[in-house]
Scaffold this motif. Structure first.
Motif, PDB file in Angstrom:
ATOM      1  N   ALA A 118       0.824  -1.199   0.000  1.00  0.00           N
ATOM      2  CA  ALA A 118       0.000   0.000   0.000  1.00  0.00           C
ATOM      3  C   ALA A 118       0.865   1.260   0.000  1.00  0.00           C
ATOM      4  CB  ALA A 118      -0.935  -0.004   1.212  1.00  0.00           C
ATOM      5  N   CYS A 119       1.939   1.253   0.770  1.00  0.00           N
ATOM      6  CA  CYS A 119       2.835   2.406   0.822  1.00  0.00           C
ATOM      7  C   CYS A 119       3.505   2.647  -0.527  1.00  0.00           C
ATOM      8  CB  CYS A 119       3.896   2.212   1.901  1.00  0.00           C
ATOM      9  SG  CYS A 119       3.261   2.325   3.584  1.00  0.00           S
ATOM     10  N   ALA A 120       3.905   1.570  -1.190  1.00  0.00           N
ATOM     11  CA  ALA A 120       4.587   1.701  -2.483  1.00  0.00           C
ATOM     12  C   ALA A 120       3.666   2.321  -3.528  1.00  0.00           C
ATOM     13  CB  ALA A 120       5.082   0.334  -2.955  1.00  0.00           C
ATOM     14  N   VAL A 121       2.435   1.854  -3.593  1.00  0.00           N
ATOM     15  CA  VAL A 121       1.522   2.379  -4.606  1.00  0.00           C
ATOM     16  C   VAL A 121       1.070   3.796  -4.247  1.00  0.00           C
ATOM     17  CG1 VAL A 121      -0.684   1.478  -3.698  1.00  0.00           C
ATOM     18  CG2 VAL A 121      -0.347   1.713  -6.170  1.00  0.00           C
ATOM     19  N   ALA A 122       0.951   4.097  -2.956  1.00  0.00           N
ATOM     20  CA  ALA A 122       0.608   5.459  -2.539  1.00  0.00           C
ATOM     21  C   ALA A 122       1.713   6.440  -2.925  1.00  0.00           C
ATOM     22  CB  ALA A 122       0.360   5.501  -1.033  1.00  0.00           C
ATOM     23  N   THR A 123       2.958   6.016  -2.787  1.00  0.00           N
ATOM     24  CA  THR A 123       4.088   6.870  -3.169  1.00  0.00           C
ATOM     25  C   THR A 123       4.041   7.199  -4.658  1.00  0.00           C
ATOM     26  OG1 THR A 123       5.459   5.930  -1.411  1.00  0.00           O
ATOM     27  CG2 THR A 123       6.613   7.029  -3.212  1.00  0.00           C
ATOM     28  N   GLU A 124       3.775   6.188  -5.483  1.00  0.00           N
ATOM     29  CA  GLU A 124       3.680   6.419  -6.931  1.00  0.00           C
ATOM     30  C   GLU A 124       2.474   7.293  -7.268  1.00  0.00           C
ATOM     31  OE1 GLU A 124       4.933   6.336 -10.841  1.00  0.00           O
ATOM     32  OE2 GLU A 124       5.978   5.740  -9.001  1.00  0.00           O
ATOM     33  N   ASN A 125       1.387   7.080  -6.561  1.00  0.00           N
ATOM     34  CA  ASN A 125       0.196   7.905  -6.774  1.00  0.00           C
ATOM     35  C   ASN A 125       0.494   9.376  -6.514  1.00  0.00           C
ATOM     36  OD1 ASN A 125      -2.752   8.542  -6.911  1.00  0.00           O
ATOM     37  ND2 ASN A 125      -2.484   8.890  -4.729  1.00  0.00           N
ATOM     38  N   ILE A 126       1.198   9.668  -5.432  1.00  0.00           N
ATOM     39  CA  ILE A 126       1.550  11.052  -5.111  1.00  0.00           C
ATOM     40  C   ILE A 126       2.521  11.607  -6.155  1.00  0.00           C
ATOM     41  CG2 ILE A 126       2.657  12.565  -3.416  1.00  0.00           C
ATOM     42  CD1 ILE A 126       1.521  10.701  -1.232  1.00  0.00           C
ATOM     43  N   SER A 127       3.422  10.762  -6.641  1.00  0.00           N
ATOM     44  CA  SER A 127       4.345  11.199  -7.700  1.00  0.00           C
ATOM     45  C   SER A 127       3.577  11.639  -8.943  1.00  0.00           C
ATOM     46  CB  SER A 127       5.323  10.077  -8.062  1.00  0.00           C
ATOM     47  OG  SER A 127       6.188   9.796  -6.979  1.00  0.00           O
ATOM     48  N   ILE A 128       2.542  10.901  -9.290  1.00  0.00           N
ATOM     49  CA  ILE A 128       1.707  11.275 -10.437  1.00  0.00           C
ATOM     50  C   ILE A 128       1.041  12.630 -10.177  1.00  0.00           C
ATOM     51  CG2 ILE A 128      -0.354  10.672 -11.784  1.00  0.00           C
ATOM     52  CD1 ILE A 128       0.362   7.701 -11.298  1.00  0.00           C
ATOM     53  N   LEU A 129       0.508  12.801  -8.984  1.00  0.00           N
ATOM     54  CA  LEU A 129      -0.149  14.065  -8.638  1.00  0.00           C
ATOM     55  C   LEU A 129       0.833  15.235  -8.648  1.00  0.00           C
ATOM     56  CD1 LEU A 129      -2.407  12.804  -5.722  1.00  0.00           C
ATOM     57  CD2 LEU A 129      -3.223  13.681  -7.902  1.00  0.00           C
ATOM     58  N   GLN A 130       2.066  14.982  -8.249  1.00  0.00           N
ATOM     59  CA  GLN A 130       3.067  16.054  -8.204  1.00  0.00           C
ATOM     60  C   GLN A 130       3.451  16.551  -9.604  1.00  0.00           C
ATOM     61  OE1 GLN A 130       5.918  14.043  -5.542  1.00  0.00           O
ATOM     62  NE2 GLN A 130       5.624  15.729  -4.089  1.00  0.00           N
ATOM     63  N   GLU A 131       3.097  15.808 -10.620  1.00  0.00           N
ATOM     64  CA  GLU A 131       3.337  16.256 -11.997  1.00  0.00           C
ATOM     65  C   GLU A 131       2.321  17.314 -12.427  1.00  0.00           C
ATOM     66  OE1 GLU A 131       3.351  12.634 -14.229  1.00  0.00           O
ATOM     67  OE2 GLU A 131       5.142  11.864 -13.204  1.00  0.00           O
ATOM     68  N   LYS A 132       1.309  17.544 -11.577  1.00  0.00           N
ATOM     69  CA  LYS A 132       0.348  18.650 -11.699  1.00  0.00           C
ATOM     70  C   LYS A 132      -0.636  18.534 -12.867  1.00  0.00           C
ATOM     71  CE  LYS A 132       2.114  20.731  -8.122  1.00  0.00           C
ATOM     72  NZ  LYS A 132       2.876  21.950  -8.129  1.00  0.00           N
ATOM     73  N   LYS A 133      -0.706  17.389 -13.520  1.00  0.00           N
ATOM     74  CA  LYS A 133      -1.697  17.241 -14.589  1.00  0.00           C
ATOM     75  C   LYS A 133      -3.117  17.286 -14.039  1.00  0.00           C
ATOM     76  CE  LYS A 133       1.308  14.455 -17.582  1.00  0.00           C
ATOM     77  NZ  LYS A 133       1.518  13.116 -18.186  1.00  0.00           N
ATOM     78  N   TRP A 134      -3.260  16.918 -12.779  1.00  0.00           N
ATOM     79  CA  TRP A 134      -4.584  16.851 -12.178  1.00  0.00           C
ATOM     80  C   TRP A 134      -5.287  18.210 -12.165  1.00  0.00           C
ATOM     81  CZ3 TRP A 134      -5.861  19.717  -7.869  1.00  0.00           C
ATOM     82  CH2 TRP A 134      -4.811  20.238  -7.116  1.00  0.00           C
ATOM     83  N   LYS A 135      -4.534  19.281 -12.083  1.00  0.00           N
ATOM     84  CA  LYS A 135      -5.149  20.608 -12.018  1.00  0.00           C
ATOM     85  C   LYS A 135      -5.958  20.912 -13.274  1.00  0.00           C
ATOM     86  CE  LYS A 135      -2.007  22.803  -8.748  1.00  0.00           C
ATOM     87  NZ  LYS A 135      -1.172  23.990  -8.463  1.00  0.00           N
ATOM     88  N   LYS A 136      -5.362  20.634 -14.439  1.00  0.00           N
ATOM     89  CA  LYS A 136      -6.082  20.852 -15.691  1.00  0.00           C
ATOM     90  C   LYS A 136      -7.240  19.869 -15.825  1.00  0.00           C
ATOM     91  CE  LYS A 136      -5.464  21.380 -20.682  1.00  0.00           C
ATOM     92  NZ  LYS A 136      -4.530  21.298 -21.829  1.00  0.00           N
ATOM     93  N   GLN A 137      -7.022  18.625 -15.387  1.00  0.00           N
ATOM     94  CA  GLN A 137      -8.078  17.616 -15.447  1.00  0.00           C
ATOM     95  C   GLN A 137      -9.292  18.054 -14.630  1.00  0.00           C
ATOM     96  OE1 GLN A 137      -5.707  14.329 -13.969  1.00  0.00           O
ATOM     97  NE2 GLN A 137      -5.434  13.460 -16.021  1.00  0.00           N
ATOM     98  N   ILE A 138      -9.038  18.534 -13.413  1.00  0.00           N
ATOM     99  CA  ILE A 138     -10.141  18.952 -12.540  1.00  0.00           C
ATOM    100  C   ILE A 138     -10.843  20.170 -13.122  1.00  0.00           C
ATOM    101  CG2 ILE A 138     -10.776  19.772 -10.235  1.00  0.00           C
ATOM    102  CD1 ILE A 138      -9.883  16.830 -10.334  1.00  0.00           C
ATOM    103  N   PHE A 139     -10.076  21.118 -13.665  1.00  0.00           N
ATOM    104  CA  PHE A 139     -10.669  22.308 -14.277  1.00  0.00           C
ATOM    105  C   PHE A 139     -11.604  21.917 -15.423  1.00  0.00           C
ATOM    106  CE2 PHE A 139     -10.642  25.559 -17.613  1.00  0.00           C
ATOM    107  CZ  PHE A 139     -11.099  26.668 -16.909  1.00  0.00           C
ATOM    108  N   ASN A 140     -11.155  20.985 -16.269  1.00  0.00           N
ATOM    109  CA  ASN A 140     -11.964  20.537 -17.401  1.00  0.00           C
ATOM    110  C   ASN A 140     -13.239  19.827 -16.937  1.00  0.00           C
ATOM    111  OD1 ASN A 140     -10.107  21.561 -19.223  1.00  0.00           O
ATOM    112  ND2 ASN A 140      -9.034  19.618 -19.480  1.00  0.00           N
ATOM    113  N   ILE A 141     -13.104  18.977 -15.917  1.00  0.00           N
ATOM    114  CA  ILE A 141     -14.274  18.265 -15.381  1.00  0.00           C
ATOM    115  C   ILE A 141     -15.274  19.271 -14.809  1.00  0.00           C
ATOM    116  CG2 ILE A 141     -15.090  16.691 -13.577  1.00  0.00           C
ATOM    117  CD1 ILE A 141     -12.426  15.146 -13.945  1.00  0.00           C
ATOM    118  N   GLU A 142     -14.780  20.212 -14.023  1.00  0.00           N
ATOM    119  CA  GLU A 142     -15.665  21.212 -13.414  1.00  0.00           C
ATOM    120  C   GLU A 142     -16.404  22.011 -14.487  1.00  0.00           C
ATOM    121  OE1 GLU A 142     -15.181  24.094  -9.663  1.00  0.00           O
ATOM    122  OE2 GLU A 142     -13.974  24.719 -11.370  1.00  0.00           O
ATOM    123  N   SER A 143     -15.698  22.395 -15.531  1.00  0.00           N
ATOM    124  CA  SER A 143     -16.310  23.188 -16.610  1.00  0.00           C
ATOM    125  C   SER A 143     -17.451  22.429 -17.275  1.00  0.00           C
ATOM    126  CB  SER A 143     -15.250  23.557 -17.659  1.00  0.00           C
ATOM    127  OG  SER A 143     -14.222  24.335 -17.085  1.00  0.00           O
TER     128      SER A 143
END
Length: 429
Positions: free
Chosen positions: A316-341
């Motif tokens: 669980a710790c290993a996959v959580a670390t990779e998950n946070i690494s993906i989030l730190q690439e900041k693609k989620w911000k544009k994804q969330i903006f598009n979903i909200e729109s």
């Protein structure tokens, strides 16, 4: 999966919030990829629920899968008592990176409800170590913090999910739910009920516990950030710890990495879970300040009295670390903006529908609050038939899709909801 399997499931497997005598239908999923769930008849349906807030990067994400495969070659589990391991250390380094500097002591748990239990126990032990017996918690109505007993006790006692247990649970303090909604004008009167309760009970309150900005199962309400800012001020004034429950809202769902950022505050204890592993497996964490951790550690027990068997699980710790690494690439911000729109574009016009009381959209959360209770069995059959997975409750139809959802699929989710509203058979009058 054949009919025999489904018959066995019907007779022997107790699903969440369901009856063993007359259960809601369970739809057989045999695989999942991206935003799609695959039924045993081969039909693919669009997931609008992220498996209860958790699968933010979609199913079978290659990077998350790889992190699990790499870790399982080393070890899948080892006890955390008296032992540490690289996966836990790497994850906690990541958590320190993405949370405020003040929060530097991390207790790894194994589910969201347990993270809440841990936070509440921390608060109790904190005051015991200071020589005070404080057993009361202050929160707000319409809240939800989990289904274990202590977590239920700070969830709204009138909430239909937990009302069965109301006479068995500890009694706590509930301020009126905020009336000022997110994005609208702040009214100072909104904090009065909370202000009075904390002032009158300041010597008895062990901690304040809140869902930040978005209240989940208690009604999917979005409240004004100023309310949370005022709560932080009052907790500081009376020197009472503030627990923030980011289990549902954390990791970008509201448009901020953590929803408390809308109020520009820092909690004393932070609870995270659900999307922490990208929905790959169960893991949660309760993060607190050095002051609280050291005070507890200097107390009568000389330690914190809690230790789940699977806390700090390496997989669980290993996959959580990779998950946070993906989030730190900041693609989620544009994804969330598009979903909200798109959610605003497609859902807000439904405000005029005669069966709709209110429409709410924030980040990757879209809520259709209906005037009438929903017939879950009938409406879910309709959703499946039309190729979408949406699980309403009470009077609410809501969407919390994976961040990777495409525009076409998101619009389809909204269109199917719109069509469902026109069918009188899906409502209980």
């Amino acid at each position: 999966m054949n009919q025999s399997d489904l018959n066995f499931d019907f007779k022997h497997i107790w699903h969440p919030y369901s009856s063993m005598i007359n259960p809601l239908p369970c739809y057989p999923i045999i695989s999942a990829k991206g935003i799609h769930l695959k039924l045993n008849n081969g039909k693919k349906i669009i997931d609008g629920m992220s498996s209860w807030w958790s699968v933010i990067h979609g199913y079978n994400n290659a990077r998350l899968n790889k992190s699990l495969k790499d870790q399982i070659k080393k070890m899948s589990h080892v006890m955390f008592g008296g032992i540490t391991h690289p996966s836990a250390i790497l994850l906690c380094r990541k958590l320190i990176e993405i949370t405020p500097k003040k929060l530097e002591c991390i207790f790894l748990c194994d589910s969201g409800s347990v993270a809440i239990e841990v936070a509440m126990k921390m608060s109790l032990q904190y005051w015991q170590a200071l020589g005070e017996k404080r057993c009361t918690f202050l929160t707000i109505r319409n809240g939800y913090h989990g289904d274990t007993f202590f977590a239920m006790s700070v969830s709204d006692p009138a909430n239909s999910i937990h009302s069965l247990y109301s006479t068995l649970l500890p009694t706590h303090l509930f301020a009126n739910a905020p009336k000022c909604v997110f994005g609208e004008t702040w009214n100072e009167k909104d904090i009065y009920s909370f202000d009075i309760l904390i002032k009158e009970n300041k010597s008895d309150i062990a901690a304040v516990i809140m869902e930040p900005i978005v209240q989940g199962v208690g009604g999917m309400k979005f409240y004004h950030p100023k309310y949370l800012e005022k709560v932080r001020y009052l907790c500081n004034h009376y020197k009472i710890p503030l627990i923030i429950d980011e289990i549902a809202t954390g990791f970008g769902r509201t448009g901020k990495l953590f929803a408390y950022e809308y109020a520009n505050i820092i909690p004393d204890i932070l609870c995270i879970g659900k999307a922490l592993t990208g929905g790959m497996m169960s893991l949660s964490a309760t993060i607190t300040t050095k002051n609280i951790a050291h005070t507890i550690s200097n107390g009568k027990a000389n330690c914190f009295m809690h230790g789940p068997t699977f806390m700090g699980n390496p997989l669980a710790c290993a996959v959580a670390t990779e998950n946070i690494s993906i989030l730190q690439e900041k693609k989620w911000k544009k994804q969330i903006f598009n979903i909200e729109s798109i959610l605003k574009l497609k859902l807000l016009p439904l405000q005029q529908h005669p069966k709709v009381l209110n429409i709410r959209v924030l980040g990757a959360i879209g809520v259709v609050e209906c005037l009438y209770k929903i017939n879950i069995k009938r409406i879910q059959f309709f959703f499946i038939k039309h190729g979408v997975w949406i699980r309403p409750f009470n009077k609410l139809i809501y969407l919390i899709p994976p961040y990777i959802i495409d525009q076409y699929s998101l619009k389809k989710l909204a269109d199917v909801i719109s069509e469902a509203l026109d069918n009188d058979n899906f409502f209980i009058y």
